[in-house]
Design a protein around this motif. Structure first.
Motif, short mmCIF file in Angstrom:
data_model
loop_
_atom_site.label_atom_id
_atom_site.label_comp_id
_atom_site.label_asym_id
_atom_site.label_seq_id
_atom_site.Cartn_x
_atom_site.Cartn_y
_atom_site.Cartn_z
N PHE A 37 9.96 1.48 12.00
CA PHE A 37 9.63 1.91 13.36
C PHE A 37 9.58 3.44 13.37
O PHE A 37 10.50 4.11 12.87
N LEU A 38 8.49 3.97 13.92
CA LEU A 38 8.27 5.42 13.92
C LEU A 38 8.56 6.02 15.29
O LEU A 38 8.24 5.42 16.33
N TYR A 39 9.13 7.23 15.26
CA TYR A 39 9.49 7.94 16.48
C TYR A 39 9.08 9.41 16.34
O TYR A 39 8.76 9.88 15.24
N GLN A 40 9.15 10.12 17.45
CA GLN A 40 8.66 11.49 17.44
C GLN A 40 9.61 12.47 16.74
O GLN A 40 9.20 13.55 16.34
N THR A 41 10.89 12.11 16.58
CA THR A 41 11.85 12.91 15.83
C THR A 41 12.90 11.97 15.24
O THR A 41 13.01 10.81 15.65
N GLY A 42 13.72 12.52 14.34
CA GLY A 42 14.84 11.75 13.83
C GLY A 42 15.85 11.42 14.90
O GLY A 42 16.38 10.30 14.95
N MET A 43 16.13 12.37 15.79
CA MET A 43 17.08 12.12 16.87
C MET A 43 16.55 11.08 17.85
O MET A 43 17.31 10.29 18.42
N ALA A 44 15.25 11.04 18.05
CA ALA A 44 14.67 10.00 18.90
C ALA A 44 14.89 8.63 18.28
O ALA A 44 15.20 7.66 18.98
N ALA A 45 14.77 8.54 16.95
CA ALA A 45 15.01 7.27 16.26
C ALA A 45 16.46 6.82 16.46
O ALA A 45 16.73 5.65 16.75
N ILE A 46 17.40 7.75 16.32
CA ILE A 46 18.81 7.42 16.48
C ILE A 46 19.10 7.01 17.93
O ILE A 46 19.85 6.06 18.19
N THR A 47 18.50 7.71 18.88
CA THR A 47 18.72 7.40 20.29
C THR A 47 18.21 6.00 20.63
O THR A 47 18.90 5.22 21.30
N ARG A 48 17.02 5.66 20.16
CA ARG A 48 16.47 4.33 20.44
C ARG A 48 17.29 3.24 19.75
O ARG A 48 17.47 2.14 20.31
N LEU A 49 17.80 3.53 18.56
CA LEU A 49 18.66 2.55 17.88
C LEU A 49 19.96 2.37 18.65
O LEU A 49 20.46 1.25 18.81
N GLN A 50 20.52 3.47 19.14
CA GLN A 50 21.74 3.42 19.95
C GLN A 50 21.54 2.52 21.17
O GLN A 50 22.40 1.71 21.53
N GLU A 51 20.38 2.64 21.80
CA GLU A 51 20.08 1.81 22.97
C GLU A 51 19.97 0.33 22.58
O GLU A 51 20.48 -0.55 23.29
N ALA A 52 19.32 0.06 21.46
CA ALA A 52 19.13 -1.32 21.03
C ALA A 52 20.45 -1.98 20.65
O ALA A 52 20.74 -3.11 21.05
N ILE A 53 21.27 -1.27 19.87
CA ILE A 53 22.57 -1.84 19.48
C ILE A 53 23.47 -1.96 20.69
O ILE A 53 24.25 -2.92 20.80
N GLY A 54 23.37 -1.01 21.63
CA GLY A 54 24.16 -1.09 22.85
C GLY A 54 23.88 -2.35 23.65
O GLY A 54 24.76 -2.89 24.33
N ALA A 55 22.65 -2.85 23.57
CA ALA A 55 22.30 -4.09 24.27
C ALA A 55 22.89 -5.31 23.57
O ALA A 55 23.18 -6.32 24.21
N LEU A 56 23.09 -5.19 22.25
CA LEU A 56 23.67 -6.30 21.49
C LEU A 56 25.19 -6.29 21.56
O LEU A 56 25.82 -7.35 21.61
N ARG A 57 25.76 -5.09 21.52
CA ARG A 57 27.22 -4.94 21.48
C ARG A 57 27.64 -3.92 22.51
O ARG A 57 27.55 -2.71 22.28
#
Length: 385
Positions: free
Chosen positions: A66-86
């Motif tokens: 999955f591609l994002y506009q920056t590395g921090m954007a990638a981490i932020t979107r992952l944080q949101e996704a994992i937050g929905a699971l846990r």
């Protein structure tokens, strides 16, 4: 993207209304993809599966990237996704991480639990915390810590591999997710930003993660940036080979200097001279014809005896200055002093991020030129500090 939109402002900009607090605002359309996006995803997947340390049952596919506009954007979107699971528990961080990553977790709903030294005692403390019922959304590290714990207690292990980069290390044996700032070595020329997530299909949590990430994904990575990144990436492996050689040569020079009791150089932070370097060996990719010597990447830190000596060394060091890494030119910065100097510096110094360290990201210059500039800076420092 702003440059591309600017010529159309007068002809196509339409005022669609005002929406206080966002109430009633139209849904964003996000950005279209082009063939460059697909080619980058395929390239990342190929690199992750290249010269692996072992055979894996399943290969990473392009649609696992999955591609994002920056590395921090990638981490932020992952944080949101994992937050929905846990939804319960902090993000647990092992070792030193990029300061923006640290603050993202710190400000998150679950907060942060930080094990800065990332040594055996920290692992033991973390396991005790888990045994006593402590919650954990996921573990984030810039190098794998203890994957056995992840299997036993069922949390996700997320690894940022930006510094060593795809060319050098294979982390599929331990990581559920690889996070990479493609702005750095993947691009190599410091003129475009991007980031990626790679989901590991060999891990038990893959189906849930794939659903959580893909269901939320909307493209925010502008096509012209993707095209430029793909063009930059053409000489990636050859650049990484030079980065490895140059960084190893500078590290050997500073390590030799540190062994002289009269030298103001205290130590160099770079394998094999850093604590825990032996753990990296098991993850180095196999040598190949097009990349004969996997190594440790472009980034090292030189530690001086005092902050005054570090300042004198930095002033004398004839390199470009700034926080970037993985570029074609060598760049230096008193990273810890500038980033953590007013933000609990004693806390970060306790696990190794001391203010008297100068961080160097080597470029593609001639190795002898880099060595001469470093030696000259040491001599000038001795005269002024």
């Amino acid at each position: 993207m702003a440059e591309a939109l600017l010529p159309h402002v007068e002809s196509s900009l339409v005022h669609v209304g005002e929406f206080p607090g966002g109430v009633g605002a139209p849904e964003p359309t996000f950005l279209p993809e082009d063939e460059s996006h697909g080619q980058i995803r395929e390239r990342v997947a190929d690199l992750v599966m290249r010269a692996c340390v072992k055979d894996y049952e399943k290969a990473v596919a392009a649609d696992d990237v999955f591609l994002y506009q920056t590395g921090m954007a990638a981490i932020t979107r992952l944080q949101e996704a994992i937050g929905a699971l846990r939804k319960d528990g902090p993000t647990v961080v092992f070792g030193a991480v990029f300061h923006s990553t640290y603050h993202l977790f710190e400000e998150g709903e679950g907060g942060i639990r930080h094990y800065g030294k990332a040594d055996e005692s920290d692992v033991d403390d973390f396991e005790k915390y888990l045994e006593e019922g402590g919650a954990c959304a996921y573990v984030f590290t810039e190098f794998p810590s203890n994957p056995i714990l992840a299997d036993k207690y069922g949390f996700f292990l997320v690894v940022d591999d930006t510094v060593a980069s795809f060319a050098n290390i294979d982390l599929l044996a331990v990581a559920d997710v690889l996070v990479t700032s493609l702005t750095k070595s993947f691009s190599g020329y410091a003129d475009v930003m991007a980031g990626s997530l790679v989901l590991n299909p060999n891990k038990g949590g893959y189906p849930a993660l794939k659903e959580a990430v893909s269901s939320r994904f909307r493209n925010e990575f502008f096509a012209a940036d993707a095209s430029h990144l793909l063009s930059n990436h053409a000489d990636y492996l050859s650049r990484c080979a030079i980065h490895n050689r140059n960084a190893a040569a500078l590290a050997a020079y500073f390590h030799s200097a540190a062994e002289d009791p009269a030298s103001p150089i205290s130590r160099v932070w770079y394998p094999p001279y850093s604590p825990g370097s032996g753990n990296l060996q098991a993850f180095l990719r196999k040598p190949t014809e097009d990349f004969a010597a996997p190594g440790y990447g472009c980034l090292l830190s030189v530690e001086l005896g005092t902050v005054a000596q570090a300042a004198a060394f930095y002033d004398a060091l004839n390199f470009f200055q700034g926080p970037h890494l993985g570029a074609h030119l060598t760049i230096c910065m008193p990273y810890n002093f500038m980033v953590y100097g007013k933000d609990s510096p004693e806390v970060h110094a306790a696990y190794g991020l001391k203010p008297q360290q100068i961080r160097i990201s080597v470029g593609l210059e001639d190795q002898e030129v880099l060595l001469q500039r470093c030696a000259e800076a040491v001599r000038k420092m001795a005269d002024t500090a």
